[in-house]
Design an enzyme around this catalytic site. Structure first.
Site, mmCIF file in Angstrom:
data_model
loop_
_atom_site.group_PDB
_atom_site.id
_atom_site.type_symbol
_atom_site.label_atom_id
_atom_site.label_comp_id
_atom_site.label_asym_id
_atom_site.label_seq_id
_atom_site.Cartn_x
_atom_site.Cartn_y
_atom_site.Cartn_z
ATOM 1 N N HIS A 1 0.855 -1.191 0.000
ATOM 2 C CA HIS A 1 0.000 0.000 0.000
ATOM 3 C C HIS A 1 0.890 1.240 0.000
ATOM 4 C CE1 HIS A 1 -2.872 2.968 1.531
ATOM 5 N NE2 HIS A 1 -3.840 2.123 1.234
ATOM 6 N N CYS B 1 -3.851 2.564 -4.514
ATOM 7 C CA CYS B 1 -4.779 3.365 -3.717
ATOM 8 C C CYS B 1 -4.849 4.762 -4.309
ATOM 9 C CB CYS B 1 -4.330 3.401 -2.253
ATOM 10 S SG CYS B 1 -5.399 4.446 -1.243
ATOM 11 N N TYR C 1 -15.074 4.137 7.666
ATOM 12 C CA TYR C 1 -15.539 2.776 7.370
ATOM 13 C C TYR C 1 -16.964 2.529 7.838
ATOM 14 C CZ TYR C 1 -10.888 1.710 5.774
ATOM 15 O OH TYR C 1 -9.710 1.702 5.055
ATOM 16 N N HIS D 1 -7.769 0.222 -4.122
ATOM 17 C CA HIS D 1 -8.512 1.031 -3.151
ATOM 18 C C HIS D 1 -9.020 2.228 -3.927
ATOM 19 C CE1 HIS D 1 -6.358 -0.279 0.845
ATOM 20 N NE2 HIS D 1 -7.005 -1.258 0.264
ATOM 21 N N ASP E 1 -13.181 2.787 -0.778
ATOM 22 C CA ASP E 1 -12.432 3.162 0.420
ATOM 23 C C ASP E 1 -13.058 4.419 1.031
ATOM 24 O OD1 ASP E 1 -10.415 2.844 2.207
ATOM 25 O OD2 ASP E 1 -8.783 3.380 0.857
ATOM 26 N N HIS E 2 -12.948 4.531 2.346
ATOM 27 C CA HIS E 2 -13.297 5.752 3.083
ATOM 28 C C HIS E 2 -14.556 6.477 2.613
ATOM 29 C CE1 HIS E 2 -8.760 6.223 4.147
ATOM 30 N NE2 HIS E 2 -9.241 5.042 4.467
HETATM 31 C C1 DNO Z 1 -6.701 3.107 5.548
HETATM 32 C C2 DNO Z 1 -6.047 1.986 4.934
HETATM 33 C C3 DNO Z 1 -4.771 1.587 5.616
HETATM 34 C C4 DNO Z 1 -4.176 0.441 4.868
HETATM 35 C C5 DNO Z 1 -2.898 -0.081 5.338
HETATM 36 C C6 DNO Z 1 -2.391 -1.126 4.370
HETATM 37 O O1 DNO Z 1 -7.828 3.326 5.349
HETATM 38 O O2 DNO Z 1 -5.940 2.146 3.592
HETATM 39 O O3 DNO Z 1 -5.083 1.146 6.913
HETATM 40 O O4 DNO Z 1 -5.036 -0.611 5.004
HETATM 41 O O5 DNO Z 1 -1.996 0.925 5.451
HETATM 42 O O6 DNO Z 1 -1.405 -1.880 4.927
#
Ligand code: DNO
Length: 394
Positions: A235, A273, A371, A300, A353-354
């Site tokens: 990531h 991401c 989340y 992501h 994501d988020h």
């Molecule tokens: C946050 C995530 C991070 C990610 C880690 C991957 O939302 O994207 O917690 O999972 O850094 O190792």
């Protein structure tokens, strides 16, 4: 060929249930065994137990996020060799349970970082925010890090001094908690004193040194991943720049280039991401995607909106600085290319994501910031629709 729609689930204590995930339309789960201390082995028994629980709900465990890399591995201190052996054993155990995609990161001490988790948007929903001046106030006046002055301009130092004077105690508490306690998914949280001690472990470790530690770690785990059919995906740093004087080495295209030149197999891959990489205006996301498309093992998908002062917040999934149309068009093409090559991993797992905290999630007694269910459900629906349209169109 479509992306595999997955959803990050924090396990049995997650206020979002597996049935909620099904109703959101995802088929896969992104999960970690958060109860196992960082550095210990994930046993077959524990993995299988979690896998059964996921499958009982009609879902599949598609991605591990994260199999955390212990600080001792990053700093190569104490019994780090044993901890690497443990890491490899966990990889073997995951493969024995048919879980083949592993996301991890190599950020020193802190995982992802935000200063505020409830920034109100115009429509009344709440977003995560990174505020650069609050970060400076934390560094200079709350943490009072040795040498911090050298990292900022005289204007920034002056401005931080003023801002600190005006801050309410509750703001100081909020910023400190967000920085130190660990956001959802970060495996570690620290008190101020613990954090200062941790910072000392990076004295003498600059970006080049940390990079060499990462390469040594990859030289250990990637041959095993190849053997087991595991796809490792690193990531990017979130945010993609150095914080609090700590080196960060997975922020740009050249950072990726470096590790792939050193350790070439395809199982040395990326968690692409968009939100993290997109925080830097000098990151050309489409070019990064094209350069490493065949090693993108996990997506992501989210968007951030930055300003000229170095702040950013989490925008809606299809707005902000990320051109999601451009990225998903590339995903669609890459998946087709993999089909032509008969690759088993043609459908790339993605997760929304988020999401924003919105609607009923605003009044729920407990949510994991970023989340909560409904904001991610909205994001997933938008992303799914975008992919559907692109698939029809090209
Ligand atoms: C946050 C995530 C991070 C990610 C880690 C991957 O939302 O994207 O917690 O999972 O850094 O190792």
């Amino acid at each position: 060929m479509k992306m595999t729609q997955t959803w990050r689930w924090y396990g049995p204590n997650d206020p979002v249930s597996l049935l909620d995930v099904r109703q959101a339309g995802a088929t896969g789960i992104v999960n970690a065994l958060h109860h196992i201390p960082n550095g210990d082995i994930w046993s077959v028994e524990e993995i299988q137990k979690r896998k059964n629980e996921i499958e009982k709900a009609g879902l599949t465990w598609d991605v591990v996020e994260s199999l955390p890399v212990h600080e001792k591995i990053k700093t190569r201190t104490e019994d780090f060799e044993q901890i690497i052996q443990n890491y490899k054993q966990s990889m073997k155990n995951l493969a024995a349970c048919s879980v083949y995609v592993i996301c991890y990161n190599f950020m020193p001490i802190l995982d992802w970082t935000r200063t505020r988790l409830d920034m109100p948007l115009k429509d009344g929903s709440l977003a995560l925010e990174y505020n650069a001046s609050e970060l400076r106030v934390f560094d200079l006046h709350i943490l009072q890090r040795e040498g911090a002055q050298q990292d900022y301009t005289p204007q920034e130092i002056e401005q931080a001094k003023k801002q600190f004077k005006d801050l309410e105690t509750s703001d100081i508490q909020r910023i400190s908690d967000n920085m130190l306690k660990g956001l959802p998914g970060s495996e570690e949280g620290y008190s101020m004193e613990e954090f200062k001690t941790m910072l000392d472990t990076y004295k003498g470790i600059d970006a080049d040194q940390l990079r060499s530690h990462l390469v040594k770690f990859l030289e250990e785990i990637i041959p095993l991943a190849e053997e087991l059919g595991i796809r490792m995906c690193i990531h990017p740093d979130d945010p993609p720049f150095s914080l609090l004087g700590l080196p960060r080495i997975m922020s740009t295209r050249s950072d990726y280039q470096y590790i792939f030149e050193k350790v070439t197999p395809l199982s040395n891959g990326i968690t692409f991401c968009t939100g993290s990489l997109g925080v830097r205006a000098d990151n050309d996301l489409a070019a990064i995607f094209d350069a490493f498309a065949d090693r993108i093992h996990f997506l992501h998908l989210r968007s951030t909106k930055r300003d000229a002062q170095g702040n950013f917040f989490e925008a809606d999934h299809l707005t902000g600085d990320v051109d999601m149309f451009e990225i998903i068009t590339r995903v669609v093409r890459e998946q087709r290319r993999r089909v032509d090559e008969n690759r088993q991993d043609a459908s790339i797992p993605m997760r929304p994501d988020h999401g924003h905290q919105m609607l009923d999630d605003l009044v729920k007694p407990k949510i994991n910031p970023g989340y909560s269910a409904i904001g991610r459900l909205r994001g997933l629906a938008e992303l799914r629709g975008l992919e559907w349209g692109i698939n029809k169109m090209i």
